[in-house]
Motif scaffolding. Structure first.
Motif, PDB file in Angstrom:
ATOM      1  N   ASN A  99       0.637  -1.162  -8.091  1.00 12.60           N
ATOM      2  CA  ASN A  99      -0.787  -1.503  -7.966  1.00 12.60           C
ATOM      3  C   ASN A  99      -1.026  -3.004  -8.135  1.00 12.60           C
ATOM      4  O   ASN A  99      -1.881  -3.592  -7.466  1.00 12.60           O
ATOM      5  CB  ASN A  99      -1.605  -0.732  -8.999  1.00 12.60           C
ATOM      6  CG  ASN A  99      -1.726   0.750  -8.654  1.00 12.60           C
ATOM      7  OD1 ASN A  99      -1.655   1.126  -7.465  1.00 12.60           O
ATOM      8  ND2 ASN A  99      -1.884   1.600  -9.662  1.00 12.60           N
ATOM      9  N   LYS A 100      -0.256  -3.611  -9.061  1.00 14.44           N
ATOM     10  CA  LYS A 100      -0.398  -5.052  -9.270  1.00 14.44           C
ATOM     11  C   LYS A 100       0.033  -5.826  -8.024  1.00 14.44           C
ATOM     12  O   LYS A 100      -0.644  -6.758  -7.573  1.00 14.44           O
ATOM     13  CB  LYS A 100       0.445  -5.483 -10.473  1.00 14.44           C
ATOM     14  CG  LYS A 100       0.325  -6.962 -10.794  1.00 14.44           C
ATOM     15  CD  LYS A 100       1.151  -7.302 -12.027  1.00 14.44           C
ATOM     16  CE  LYS A 100       1.022  -8.787 -12.343  1.00 14.44           C
ATOM     17  NZ  LYS A 100       1.832  -9.148 -13.543  1.00 14.44           N
ATOM     18  N   GLU A 101       1.170  -5.390  -7.428  1.00 10.69           N
ATOM     19  CA  GLU A 101       1.640  -6.042  -6.197  1.00 10.69           C
ATOM     20  C   GLU A 101       0.639  -5.834  -5.064  1.00 10.69           C
ATOM     21  O   GLU A 101       0.398  -6.742  -4.263  1.00 10.69           O
ATOM     22  CB  GLU A 101       3.007  -5.487  -5.810  1.00 10.69           C
ATOM     23  CG  GLU A 101       4.120  -5.880  -6.771  1.00 10.69           C
ATOM     24  CD  GLU A 101       5.438  -5.207  -6.423  1.00 10.69           C
ATOM     25  OE1 GLU A 101       5.441  -4.376  -5.481  1.00 10.69           O
ATOM     26  OE2 GLU A 101       6.463  -5.511  -7.090  1.00 10.69           O
ATOM     27  N   LEU A 102       0.022  -4.630  -5.019  1.00 10.83           N
ATOM     28  CA  LEU A 102      -0.980  -4.365  -3.993  1.00 10.83           C
ATOM     29  C   LEU A 102      -2.188  -5.285  -4.176  1.00 10.83           C
ATOM     30  O   LEU A 102      -2.707  -5.855  -3.199  1.00 10.83           O
ATOM     31  CB  LEU A 102      -1.414  -2.899  -4.072  1.00 10.83           C
ATOM     32  CG  LEU A 102      -2.555  -2.489  -3.119  1.00 10.83           C
ATOM     33  CD1 LEU A 102      -2.148  -2.707  -1.665  1.00 10.83           C
ATOM     34  CD2 LEU A 102      -2.940  -1.031  -3.355  1.00 10.83           C
ATOM     35  N   GLY A 103      -2.661  -5.427  -5.437  1.00 14.77           N
ATOM     36  CA  GLY A 103      -3.809  -6.311  -5.694  1.00 14.77           C
ATOM     37  C   GLY A 103      -3.509  -7.749  -5.316  1.00 14.77           C
ATOM     38  O   GLY A 103      -4.359  -8.453  -4.749  1.00 14.77           O
TER      39      GLY A 103
ATOM     40  N   GLU B  84       0.831  -1.207   0.000  1.00 18.71           N
ATOM     41  CA  GLU B  84       0.000   0.000   0.000  1.00 18.71           C
ATOM     42  C   GLU B  84       0.861   1.252   0.000  1.00 18.71           C
ATOM     43  O   GLU B  84       0.576   2.234  -0.702  1.00 18.71           O
ATOM     44  CB  GLU B  84      -0.932  -0.013   1.204  1.00 18.71           C
ATOM     45  CG  GLU B  84      -2.039  -1.074   1.103  1.00 18.71           C
ATOM     46  CD  GLU B  84      -2.838  -1.189   2.401  1.00 18.71           C
ATOM     47  OE1 GLU B  84      -2.334  -0.692   3.442  1.00 18.71           O
ATOM     48  OE2 GLU B  84      -3.931  -1.784   2.372  1.00 18.71           O
ATOM     49  N   THR B  85       1.956   1.263   0.805  1.00 16.04           N
ATOM     50  CA  THR B  85       2.875   2.423   0.870  1.00 16.04           C
ATOM     51  C   THR B  85       3.527   2.647  -0.498  1.00 16.04           C
ATOM     52  O   THR B  85       3.590   3.775  -1.008  1.00 16.04           O
ATOM     53  CB  THR B  85       3.942   2.183   1.930  1.00 16.04           C
ATOM     54  OG1 THR B  85       3.311   1.986   3.200  1.00 16.04           O
ATOM     55  CG2 THR B  85       4.892   3.380   2.017  1.00 16.04           C
ATOM     56  N   ARG B  86       4.035   1.555  -1.123  1.00 15.69           N
ATOM     57  CA  ARG B  86       4.708   1.676  -2.418  1.00 15.69           C
ATOM     58  C   ARG B  86       3.728   2.162  -3.495  1.00 15.69           C
ATOM     59  O   ARG B  86       4.097   2.953  -4.359  1.00 15.69           O
ATOM     60  CB  ARG B  86       5.301   0.324  -2.838  1.00 15.69           C
ATOM     61  CG  ARG B  86       6.541  -0.059  -2.054  1.00 15.69           C
ATOM     62  CD  ARG B  86       7.279  -1.214  -2.718  1.00 15.69           C
ATOM     63  NE  ARG B  86       6.466  -2.418  -2.777  1.00 15.69           N
ATOM     64  CZ  ARG B  86       6.399  -3.329  -1.815  1.00 15.69           C
ATOM     65  NH1 ARG B  86       7.092  -3.153  -0.697  1.00 15.69           N
ATOM     66  NH2 ARG B  86       5.638  -4.398  -1.951  1.00 15.69           N
TER      67      ARG B  86
END
Length: 854
Positions: free
Chosen positions: A646-650, A216-218
């Motif tokens: 965003n992909k890593e967050l998802g 989320e931070t990234r």
């Protein structure tokens, strides 16, 4: 199964069709001499039902069977329903089997036949609830198979008994339970794997939640960096658009300058062209007087040439007509000369044809006489061919007789060898002991029969040889006549050709008289030139007209040459007139174009000034522009970083969300896994219950006392109360004293003690076999799974003494109420009267025959 009707044809000893109607028969003996076909009749029943007999290949087909085919129809009743099985075997081909059931009308048959013979066999076994092995063990006491059950080892006896009692179904149940257990085990293993995966996943929850916070931070940092880069890119793109507009304006002004320069060059070129044109027109006006004179001379020549051209046209028409007439006269002369030549040649050919006809007439008469002679000679061929066929058929009859008598001799010799081999034993014909006198009498009779048969064989061979000699003589005469028949065909062809040639020559001679008259007429015309009179007169008139016309071709050609010399005079005259009318407008046009050229040069100066200013504005703005490619690359990089974050967050959110699903799924699968384990334990219990040591063993244990009781009732009657039997179903291993062995031993109690079945032989063994077999049949008749209502006994009486045979007959009579049909095969005359009905089987030259004697 209750037999109704049996029809046999071409099967084993049955050559001609034989039919046995079982209606009205309850207990009967089947009697006849050895080899008459008694056992073959029972083989026909088992072969029809199951395709099984002593043999099942081509050897079952009678040697003289029609179409080399064995065929058996067997009609029977089972559970109050009529069925019909029809089975046939043709030499070298597969067996064909058909299965029918009686229709509701009681007359028609409805087919139950499957597409393949194997499937039809299975349907018959399914209908009877038994196969061939069970059938012969329980219902048919076939010859040589009385100990089919008792003669097996202990383990196989139990298998056969299990089949007879229809216990094979429990093996099917066990197999189904095993399949379901294996399927449940597979499902349980799969569920256990899913449970282990879910446990491992839930243990990773703290790590996954920490990874979610970092993602989320990234994502937030990447979003801010992209917005800054995008704002710089938007400003740079706006400046780039302004620079592009300035460049396009400078280029547009440059194009206007180039266009104006090109327009000035075009105006200068046109002005120069018009000036040269004006100078040329002024030069043409200087030769005006000469041009006018040449034009007047040309007009005078044209008038004279028109007159000559009209005379030339008339001369041409007359000349063409003269040429045409001369060609017609010449063509007619050529045609007459060709006709004269052709008719002269045909006159010579006519004489040659007459000579050919005089030579063909004798040849035709000789050939016709030869054809007539050969036709009379070959007239006897059809009768000779019929005679040859009759001789061949009579020879084949003798050949068949020889084969029949040789087969009969072979059978008698086999009987003689049996008599000689059995000296001191029991006679296979009458059942008496064979002493030397008995053997001598019977062997003498057989030898006398052989001697009589040999005489018949020699007589038929002599007759066959006589027929062979007669056949060869007749065949030789036919070959001679067939050669003359070929000669007759050739001479007929020759005669036809000669007659056709004569006809052709006569056709060519017909009509020559008229053509000969024409030859004389043509010859006279050519000699006197007396042809085309009208054309000759018209040709003379045309020559006179041409002379009167006075046309001079040379004068016409001279004037044409003079006209050609003045060919350009008319064109020069037209140019002179055009030049006179063109000078004033051309001077006016040159003045106007000079004015336009001056205006265009002033416009070019203004455009050059505007283009210089646009280029200066473009260069000034270009020097202030930043590096757009660098700004765009930075925007793309930050956008990629944002997408990756965003992909890593998802992914992190999905992994955390999946933990809740895994926790719920783990609960459901754990309950399902426990249920599968319980299901596996239940199927294992069923497999044990359905196994040989389970329910089938209990059923056999329950059936054994009943079979033993039924068998002892018959055995005590046959042995006058001196014998009884006992079944032992369990034993012990020699090397494993603590373990129990499943078996089915038979112990016999007689006045000498208790012995195993294998210690008995001869008549005693048959009594035991008969008792057990009859007990099995009675048990099967009482069971609901498969009712056997027919009992057939095909052996055993020969090994019994008079008292034993009487007791067997009494035992059969005692159980008659339990069976619809009882058939006993014997060749002993003293037993025939013990049964209410008799089926007599007799062997003749046409094969075995059946007769029912009430």
């Amino acid at each position: 199964m209750i037999p109704v009707k049996l029809t046999i044809s071409g099967f084993l000893s049955y050559h001609e069709p034989a039919e046995l109607d079982f209606t009205g028969i309850h207990v009967a003996c089947i009697s006849g001499r050895n080899g008459a076909g008694k056992s073959a009749m029972l083989d026909a029943i088992t072969w029809a039902l199951f395709g099984e007999a002593r043999k099942s290949d081509d050897s079952i087909i009678n040697n003289m069977a029609e179409d080399n085919t064995a065929k058996v129809d067997f009609e029977f009743i089972y559970e109050n329903t009529n069925y019909l099985v029809r089975r046939q075997k043709t030499k070298g081909k597969s067996v064909v089997v058909d299965f029918f059931v009686r229709g509701p009308d009681g007359e028609s048959w409805k087919t139950l036949t499957e597409k393949r013979a194997g499937d039809t066999n299975k349907r018959i076994c399914s209908t009877l609830h038994m196969d061939y092995k069970t059938f012969i063990n329980a219902s048919f006491f076939l010859q040589g198979k009385a100990d089919q059950f008792t003669g097996q080892n202990a383990a196989d006896r139990k298998k056969i008994l299990s089949t007879i009692l229809n216990l094979d179904v429990w093996e099917i149940y066990k197999s189904r339970a095993s399949e379901k257990r294996k399927l449940a085990e597979g499902n349980a293993s799969y569920l256990k794997g899913l449970i282990d995966e879910a446990d491992a996943e839930l243990r990773q929850e703290p790590v996954l939640r920490e990874a979610l916070s970092a993602a989320e931070t990234r994502a937030a940092e990447a979003e801010k960096a992209y917005k800054d880069a995008d704002e710089k890119w938007q400003i740079a793109k706006a400046n780039e658009a302004s620079l592009k507009a300035l460049k396009e304006n400078a280029e547009r002004k440059q194009q206007e300058e180039i266009k104006q320069e090109r327009q000035i060059r075009d105006q200068q070129n046109v002005l120069s062209l018009r000036s040269r044109e004006l100078a040329g027109l002024r030069s043409e006006l200087a030769n005006a007087e000469t041009i006018e004179k040449n034009y007047r001379d040309l007009l005078s020549l044209r008038d004279r040439l028109d007159q000559l051209t009209a005379a030339a046209a008339a001369f041409g028409r007359l000349e063409n007509e003269r040429v045409r007439l001369e060609a017609m006269i010449s063509g007619s002369e050529k045609q007459l000369r060709f006709e004269y030549s052709r008719l002269t040649q045909e006159k010579g050919e006519q004489e040659q044809i007459r000579q050919e006809l005089r030579s063909l007439e004798p040849l035709r008469e000789n050939t016709a006489q030869t054809v007539e002679t050969l036709t009379k000679t070959c007239a006897e061929l059809p009768a000779l061919r019929e005679e040859l066929t009759a001789i061949s058929d009579e020879g084949n009859v003798y050949k068949g007789n020889i084969f029949h008598f040789e087969e009969k001799e072979r059978e008698i010799r086999e009987k003689l060898e049996q008599f000689l081999a059995n000296q001191g034993g029991i006679c296979p014909t009458c059942g008496r002991e064979m002493d030397a006198e008995h053997c001598r009498i019977h062997s003498g009779e057989l030898k006398n029969q052989i001697a009589g048969i040999r005489k018949e064989i020699d007589s038929n061979k002599a007759k066959r040889e006589a027929m062979a000699m007669k056949y060869r003589g007749c065949s030789g005469r036919i070959k001679q006549l067939e050669a003359q028949e070929k000669e007759l065909t050739a001479r007929r062809v020759d005669l036809t050709k000669i007659e056709q040639q004569i006809k052709s020559y006569n056709e060519r001679l017909s009509g020559w008289e008229e053509r000969e008259k024409r030859l004389a007429v043509v010859e006279q015309l050519l000699q006197n030139n007396d042809f085309c009179p009208e054309e000759r007169q018209r040709l003379q008139s045309i020559n006179t007209e041409i002379a009167e016309l006075g046309y001079d071709r040379r004068e016409h050609e001279r004037l044409n040459a003079a006209k050609n010399a003045l060919a350009g005079a008319e064109n020069e005259h037209q140019k002179l007139i055009a030049a006179q009318s063109r000078i004033e407008p051309l001077e006016r046009e040159i003045s106007e174009k000079q004015t336009l050229l001056t205006e265009s040069q002033e416009q070019l100066k203004r455009v050059q000034e505007e283009r210089s200013q646009a280029e200066a504005d473009y260069q000034n703005l270009r020097s202030l522009m930043p590096d757009l490619r660098q700004i765009e690359n930075e925007r793309i990089r930050t956008n990629q970083e944002r997408d990756r974050a965003n992909k890593e967050l998802g992914q992190a959110e999905q992994r955390v969300k999946h933990l809740d699903d895994a926790r719920e799924s783990l609960k459901d699968r754990d309950a399902e896994y426990k249920e599968k384990l319980l299901e596996i334990r239940r199927y294992k219990d069923l497999e044990k219950a359905f196994g040989k040591d389970g329910i089938p063993a209990l059923l056999i244990e329950q059936a054994i006392p009943e079979i033993e009781e039924q068998a002892n009732e018959v055995l005590q009657q046959l042995s006058n109360g001196s014998m009884s039997l006992q079944f032992i179903t369990q034993g012990s291993y020699k090397s494993k004293k603590d373990e129990v062995k499943e078996t089915l031993d038979i112990l016999i109690q007689d006045p000498y003690g208790v012995r195993e079945y294998e210690m008995f032989s001869g008549g005693e063994a048959f009594r035991i076999n008969f008792s057990i077999r009859l007990a099995l049949s009675k048990i099967l008749a009482q069971r609901a799974g498969s009712r056997l209502q027919t009992l057939v006994i095909d052996e055993g009486f020969g090994s019994q003494d008079d008292e034993g045979r009487a007791r067997l007959a009494e035992a059969i009579t005692a159980v008659r109420s339990e069976f619809e049909k009882i058939l006993v095969i014997t060749h002993l005359s003293e037993l025939k009267e013990a049964f209410p009905s008799r089926i007599e089987v007799e062997k003749t030259a046409d094969g075995s025959h059946i007769e029912v004697i009430p």
